[in-house]
Scaffold this motif. Structure first.
Motif, PDB file in Angstrom:
ATOM      1  N   UNK A  13       0.839  -1.197   0.000  1.00  0.00           N
ATOM      2  CA  UNK A  13       0.000   0.000   0.000  1.00  0.00           C
ATOM      3  C   UNK A  13       0.873   1.245   0.000  1.00  0.00           C
ATOM      4  N   UNK A  14       0.343   2.294  -0.606  1.00  0.00           N
ATOM      5  CA  UNK A  14       1.012   3.592  -0.537  1.00  0.00           C
ATOM      6  C   UNK A  14      -0.041   4.687  -0.427  1.00  0.00           C
ATOM      7  N   UNK A  15       0.319   5.730   0.280  1.00  0.00           N
ATOM      8  CA  UNK A  15      -0.535   6.910   0.375  1.00  0.00           C
ATOM      9  C   UNK A  15       0.040   7.913  -0.615  1.00  0.00           C
ATOM     10  N   UNK A  16      -0.813   8.356  -1.547  1.00  0.00           N
ATOM     11  CA  UNK A  16      -0.346   9.301  -2.555  1.00  0.00           C
ATOM     12  C   UNK A  16      -1.541  10.050  -3.145  1.00  0.00           C
ATOM     13  N   UNK A  17      -1.244  10.991  -3.974  1.00  0.00           N
ATOM     14  CA  UNK A  17      -2.274  11.707  -4.716  1.00  0.00           C
ATOM     15  C   UNK A  17      -2.811  10.804  -5.827  1.00  0.00           C
ATOM     16  N   UNK A  18      -4.104  10.967  -6.163  1.00  0.00           N
ATOM     17  CA  UNK A  18      -4.702  10.201  -7.254  1.00  0.00           C
ATOM     18  C   UNK A  18      -3.895  10.412  -8.528  1.00  0.00           C
ATOM     19  N   UNK A  30      -3.482   3.471  -2.123  1.00  0.00           N
ATOM     20  CA  UNK A  30      -3.472   2.686  -3.347  1.00  0.00           C
ATOM     21  C   UNK A  30      -2.608   1.443  -3.177  1.00  0.00           C
ATOM     22  N   UNK A  31      -3.035   0.349  -3.814  1.00  0.00           N
ATOM     23  CA  UNK A  31      -2.240  -0.884  -3.823  1.00  0.00           C
ATOM     24  C   UNK A  31      -1.215  -0.780  -4.942  1.00  0.00           C
ATOM     25  N   UNK A  32       0.019  -1.157  -4.634  1.00  0.00           N
ATOM     26  CA  UNK A  32       1.081  -1.133  -5.638  1.00  0.00           C
ATOM     27  C   UNK A  32       1.278  -2.508  -6.262  1.00  0.00           C
ATOM     28  N   UNK A  33       0.639  -3.525  -5.685  1.00  0.00           N
ATOM     29  CA  UNK A  33       0.687  -4.899  -6.194  1.00  0.00           C
ATOM     30  C   UNK A  33      -0.544  -5.618  -5.645  1.00  0.00           C
ATOM     31  N   UNK A  34      -0.794  -6.809  -6.166  1.00  0.00           N
ATOM     32  CA  UNK A  34      -1.959  -7.582  -5.725  1.00  0.00           C
ATOM     33  C   UNK A  34      -1.849  -7.916  -4.233  1.00  0.00           C
TER      34      UNK A  34
END
Length: 86
Positions: A13-18, A30-34
């Motif tokens: 998971x990462x916290x970032x702008x859309x 957002x998930x960076x991988x499954x």
């Protein structure tokens, strides 16, 4: 911050702008991988929750009052990383 309080934040998971290129874009997680459906995504310990600060309070406004107090406390607030983010 959550991890330092004993919480868990899945490594995928990462916290970032859309839209990372747009500083006005809304933020999200957002998930960076499954991530498998059986995996824990987040664990937030009770002491990380921003509550009213009043024992047994059920009033939403009490929590808002505490949020304002945490905001005024700045970096001295134990919730500073969260309060700064929101």
């Amino acid at each position: 911050w959550i991890r330092s309080l004993g919480g868990y934040f899945h490594p995928h998971l990462e916290i970032r702008r859309f839209n990372p290129a747009d500083p006005a874009s809304p933020s999200g997680i957002f998930a960076t991988a499954a991530i498998k459906s059986s995996e824990t995504v987040m664990g937030v310990p009770d002491r990380a929750l921003l509550k009213s600060g009043i024992e047994d309070s059920t009033e939403t406004c009490d929590t808002v009052v505490n949020l304002a107090a945490q905001r005024r406390a700045g970096s001295a607030s134990p919730h500073a990383p969260y309060v700064d983010f929101i």
